[in-house]
Design a protein around this motif. Structure first.
Motif, mmCIF file in Angstrom:
data_model
loop_
_atom_site.group_PDB
_atom_site.id
_atom_site.type_symbol
_atom_site.label_atom_id
_atom_site.label_comp_id
_atom_site.label_asym_id
_atom_site.label_seq_id
_atom_site.Cartn_x
_atom_site.Cartn_y
_atom_site.Cartn_z
ATOM 1 N N ASP A 62 -21.791 -14.614 -22.115
ATOM 2 C CA ASP A 62 -22.024 -15.019 -23.499
ATOM 3 C C ASP A 62 -20.924 -14.569 -24.461
ATOM 4 N N GLY A 63 -19.785 -14.100 -23.917
ATOM 5 C CA GLY A 63 -18.654 -13.754 -24.778
ATOM 6 C C GLY A 63 -18.894 -12.562 -25.669
ATOM 7 N N ALA A 64 -19.367 -11.446 -25.098
ATOM 8 C CA ALA A 64 -19.671 -10.258 -25.902
ATOM 9 C C ALA A 64 -18.442 -9.679 -26.584
ATOM 10 N N GLY A 65 -17.250 -9.960 -26.054
ATOM 11 C CA GLY A 65 -16.043 -9.415 -26.665
ATOM 12 C C GLY A 65 -15.875 -9.822 -28.111
ATOM 13 N N ARG A 66 -16.399 -10.997 -28.496
ATOM 14 C CA ARG A 66 -16.255 -11.456 -29.881
ATOM 15 C C ARG A 66 -16.973 -10.554 -30.865
ATOM 16 N N LEU A 67 -17.953 -9.812 -30.387
ATOM 17 C CA LEU A 67 -18.702 -8.919 -31.266
ATOM 18 C C LEU A 67 -17.819 -7.789 -31.787
ATOM 19 N N VAL A 68 -16.736 -7.487 -31.065
ATOM 20 C CA VAL A 68 -15.809 -6.433 -31.489
ATOM 21 C C VAL A 68 -14.416 -6.999 -31.733
ATOM 22 N N GLY A 69 -14.343 -8.308 -31.975
ATOM 23 C CA GLY A 69 -13.066 -8.915 -32.292
ATOM 24 C C GLY A 69 -12.125 -9.036 -31.126
ATOM 25 N N ALA A 70 -12.661 -9.166 -29.894
ATOM 26 C CA ALA A 70 -11.833 -9.281 -28.691
ATOM 27 C C ALA A 70 -12.280 -10.492 -27.880
ATOM 28 N N LYS A 71 -11.516 -10.799 -26.846
ATOM 29 C CA LYS A 71 -11.824 -11.960 -26.024
ATOM 30 C C LYS A 71 -12.614 -11.608 -24.772
ATOM 31 N N TYR A 72 -12.601 -10.355 -24.380
ATOM 32 C CA TYR A 72 -13.165 -9.984 -23.091
ATOM 33 C C TYR A 72 -14.305 -8.978 -23.262
ATOM 34 N N ALA A 73 -15.273 -9.065 -22.348
ATOM 35 C CA ALA A 73 -16.483 -8.255 -22.457
ATOM 36 C C ALA A 73 -16.200 -6.766 -22.280
ATOM 37 N N GLU A 87 -15.684 2.301 -15.566
ATOM 38 C CA GLU A 87 -17.107 1.957 -15.659
ATOM 39 C C GLU A 87 -17.292 0.499 -16.087
ATOM 40 N N CYS A 88 -16.446 0.053 -17.016
ATOM 41 C CA CYS A 88 -16.532 -1.356 -17.450
ATOM 42 C C CYS A 88 -16.294 -2.285 -16.266
ATOM 43 N N TYR A 89 -15.232 -2.017 -15.541
ATOM 44 C CA TYR A 89 -14.897 -2.879 -14.404
ATOM 45 C C TYR A 89 -16.021 -2.879 -13.375
ATOM 46 N N ASP A 90 -16.578 -1.702 -13.109
ATOM 47 C CA ASP A 90 -17.624 -1.612 -12.085
ATOM 48 C C ASP A 90 -18.860 -2.405 -12.494
ATOM 49 N N ARG A 91 -19.308 -2.246 -13.731
ATOM 50 C CA ARG A 91 -20.519 -2.961 -14.169
ATOM 51 C C ARG A 91 -20.301 -4.477 -14.142
ATOM 52 N N LEU A 92 -19.148 -4.909 -14.642
ATOM 53 C CA LEU A 92 -18.879 -6.347 -14.670
ATOM 54 C C LEU A 92 -18.758 -6.907 -13.258
ATOM 55 N N ALA A 93 -18.114 -6.166 -12.370
ATOM 56 C CA ALA A 93 -17.952 -6.636 -10.984
ATOM 57 C C ALA A 93 -19.301 -6.694 -10.272
ATOM 58 N N ARG A 94 -20.158 -5.685 -10.493
ATOM 59 C CA ARG A 94 -21.474 -5.705 -9.852
ATOM 60 C C ARG A 94 -22.339 -6.819 -10.435
ATOM 61 N N LEU A 428 2.019 -3.775 -28.549
ATOM 62 C CA LEU A 428 0.654 -4.026 -28.088
ATOM 63 C C LEU A 428 0.664 -4.214 -26.581
ATOM 64 N N CYS A 429 -0.338 -3.664 -25.896
ATOM 65 C CA CYS A 429 -0.477 -3.909 -24.462
ATOM 66 C C CYS A 429 -0.822 -5.386 -24.257
ATOM 67 N N ARG A 430 -0.644 -5.840 -23.043
ATOM 68 C CA ARG A 430 -0.815 -7.271 -22.781
ATOM 69 C C ARG A 430 -2.219 -7.746 -23.152
ATOM 70 N N GLN A 431 -3.244 -6.939 -22.833
ATOM 71 C CA GLN A 431 -4.613 -7.345 -23.127
ATOM 72 C C GLN A 431 -4.827 -7.522 -24.627
ATOM 73 N N HIS A 432 -4.394 -6.536 -25.418
ATOM 74 C CA HIS A 432 -4.635 -6.609 -26.853
ATOM 75 C C HIS A 432 -3.666 -7.565 -27.540
ATOM 76 N N HIS A 433 -2.511 -7.814 -26.930
ATOM 77 C CA HIS A 433 -1.613 -8.828 -27.476
ATOM 78 C C HIS A 433 -2.301 -10.194 -27.446
ATOM 79 N N ARG A 434 -3.031 -10.453 -26.360
ATOM 80 C CA ARG A 434 -3.760 -11.717 -26.261
ATOM 81 C C ARG A 434 -4.959 -11.734 -27.213
#
Length: 524
Positions: A62-73, A87-94, A428-434
């Motif tokens: 559902d695009g939770a990243g938009r809640l904090v002004g980002a593209k990714y959950a 922890e983020c990676y583990d929860r999303l992967a599971r 900016l790191c690549r993630q935040h540059h995007r």
């Protein structure tokens, strides 16, 4: 559902705080009186791992990243829940493992057509027969793939049934081992996940990890030589961990057998006593220490070999201020463009003989970096060095990615007329540059970078209008940040200097630079 969830969360929160108060004084707790209830609580809390995975899948969907002004959950989980990247990676992967459509291995490519048409041209009747056979073959493959997909969904359903009672630690261990499946073996992941979660009910963590590792190895073996001699290459890699309390850093290398054999052969040459040290010195090093010294010798030899043609194999930039040099001691840590702080002794061990010197200088009256101006779009080496000194890390609020992982970002986009001036650049790191909204209009609840004219700092402009600065550890210890703090001390009107200002055009401080830049500049 929302009202019911609110009721349950309130009830659980109240109960947790009540239990916490009961255990506030351990002297009033008797183990034999409470252990059975604590075991029940632990078993019940295992269900949270299942809830976490389901919520993570929902957040990504559902695009939770938009809640904090980002593209990714993952940005949402970091900012709102305080989770680490791991922890983020583990929860999303599971969450994907348990709820997303199971991933099947790619279909094998069809054999290439005979471009020359064989011994004689194909007749119309032969063409129709061939096309009918190819269509039938495609239908069979689609039917087989549909069956595989249905079977994978059934295995996934079975896995969800087991996951309700398995702890997050065991689920993470299973996920880590399943991530080692080759791409060609990914179709077995749902089945192995269901079997692993079933086995987790009666195996301890260490035994569970070893069991799943053996299963993964058996599955991968089906896709290795002679079927695919390059299988496994996609898993090669190097991981450099954070500095430990002892000042050392763990480096993990995952290599192919051939590369590992070459590396071992090179390192074994350093096992002989007195290798890599001057003659006549007693060698008290352990074999592991000799191999390490041999590895460093190999790396320095590689750099020396390339110096004559490319001016070096790598760029290690060290960020200091004049006061750091004047007042530093053996324990003083200097920031680098890699995110790894080094001591003066580290700099000496790296060696600076014949190395070109680079400088990082600040205006003593404003603590701002020297202004490097370019009309071109790409930032210059000098501008990138200035960004390192100013920021130390990515300037996005809360990010700690080192400068080597960052890109030069135009505050006012180049396409909108923004100059490549240090006053219009930030790293900016690549993630935040995007993630940055170049239109700077906060559309869809997005954020963008701005410079604060009062402090000359790059900050993150939130959709609500707040300008937030990066206060991570790396940002706080950049040379520019240290000078700002010194300038803010009572009675301070400018950055302290160890001596008189140098004449115009001369450096205020020079830095030893063990690895000269290559022809393309720094690797960031």
């Amino acid at each position: 559902m929302v009202t019911e969830l609110q009721k349950h969360v309130a009830s659980i929160t109240h109960a947790i705080f009540q239990i916490r108060d009961m255990f506030a004084d351990p002297s009033a707790v008797k183990f034999h009186e409470v252990h059975e209830e604590m075991e029940r609580l632990e078993a019940a809390l295992n269900a949270k791992a299942f809830i976490d995975a389901s919520f993570a899948y929902t957040a990504e969907r559902d695009g939770a990243g938009r809640l904090v002004g980002a593209k990714y959950a993952n940005a949402y989980f970091k900012e709102r829940m305080g989770l680490s990247s791991r922890e983020c990676y583990d929860r999303l992967a599971r969450g994907r493992d348990l709820f997303a459509e199971p991933e099947l291995p790619p279909e094998p490519e069809d054999a290439p057509e005979d471009l020359f048409g064989g011994e004689h041209p194909e007749t119309e009747e032969e063409r129709r027969a061939r096309e009918a056979e190819e269509a039938a073959a495609r239908r069979r493959r689609e039917e087989e793939r549909a069956k595989e997909q249905e079977k994978a969904r059934a295995e996934q359903e079975k896995a969800r049934g087991h996951a309700n009672t398995i702890s997050a630690a065991k689920q993470e261990a299973i996920r880590q081992e399943l991530d080692k499946l080759l791409d060609a073996a990914k179709g077995a992941r749902p089945r192995l996940l269901a079997e692993a979660l079933g086995a987790a009910e009666h195996r301890d963590l260490k035994d569970l990890r070893a069991t799943v590792r053996r299963w993964v190895d058996e599955e991968n073996r089906k896709h290795r030589q002679p079927q695919n001699p390059n299988a496994g290459m996609e898993k090669r890699g190097v991981d450099i961990g954070p500095a430990g309390a002892d000042g050392l850093i763990d480096i993990h290398v995952k290599a192919t057998r051939g590369d590992a054999a070459l590396l071992k052969a090179l390192l074994d040459k350093g096992l002989a006593p007195n290798s890599n040290i001057p003659k006549g010195i007693d060698d008290y090093r352990s074999p592991r220490q000799r191999m390490y010294d041999q590895l460093i010798t190999v790396l320095k030899s590689y750099d020396d070999t390339l110096k004559s043609d490319t001016r070096g194999a790598a760029s290690l930039v060290i960020s200091v201020t004049p006061e750091d040099i004047a007042n530093g001691d053996g324990t003083t840590l200097f920031s680098t463009n890699t995110g790894i702080d080094v001591t003066a002794f580290d700099i000496v061990r790296l060696g600076t003989d014949g190395a070109t010197e680079f400088l990082l200088t600040f205006r003593s009256d404003s603590q701002e970096p020297l202004n490097y101006y370019r009309s071109e779009r790409m930032a210059s080496i000098g501008q990138r060095i200035a960004l390192l000194a100013m920021q130390g890390v990515c300037s996005w609020a809360g990010c700690s990615a080192p400068i080597t992982e960052c890109e030069a970002h135009h505050i006012l986009a180049w396409i909108q007329g923004g100059n490549t001036d240090i006053g219009n650049l930030t790293a900016l790191c690549r993630q935040h540059h995007r993630c940055n909204n170049d239109a700077r209009d906060n559309a869809f609840n997005t954020s963008h970078m701005e410079y604060d004219p009062g402090t000359a700092r790059a900050g993150l402009r939130r959709p609500n209008g707040d300008l937030v600065f990066n206060d991570s550890d790396g940002a706080r210890h950049a040379a520019g940040a240290r000078l700002r703090r010194r300038g803010a001390e009572p009675g301070a009107t400018s950055a302290p200097t160890p001596g008189p200002e140098p004449p115009s055009g001369e450096p205020a401080a020079t830095l030893p630079r063990p690895f000269p830049f290559g022809p393309d500049g720094p690797p960031f």
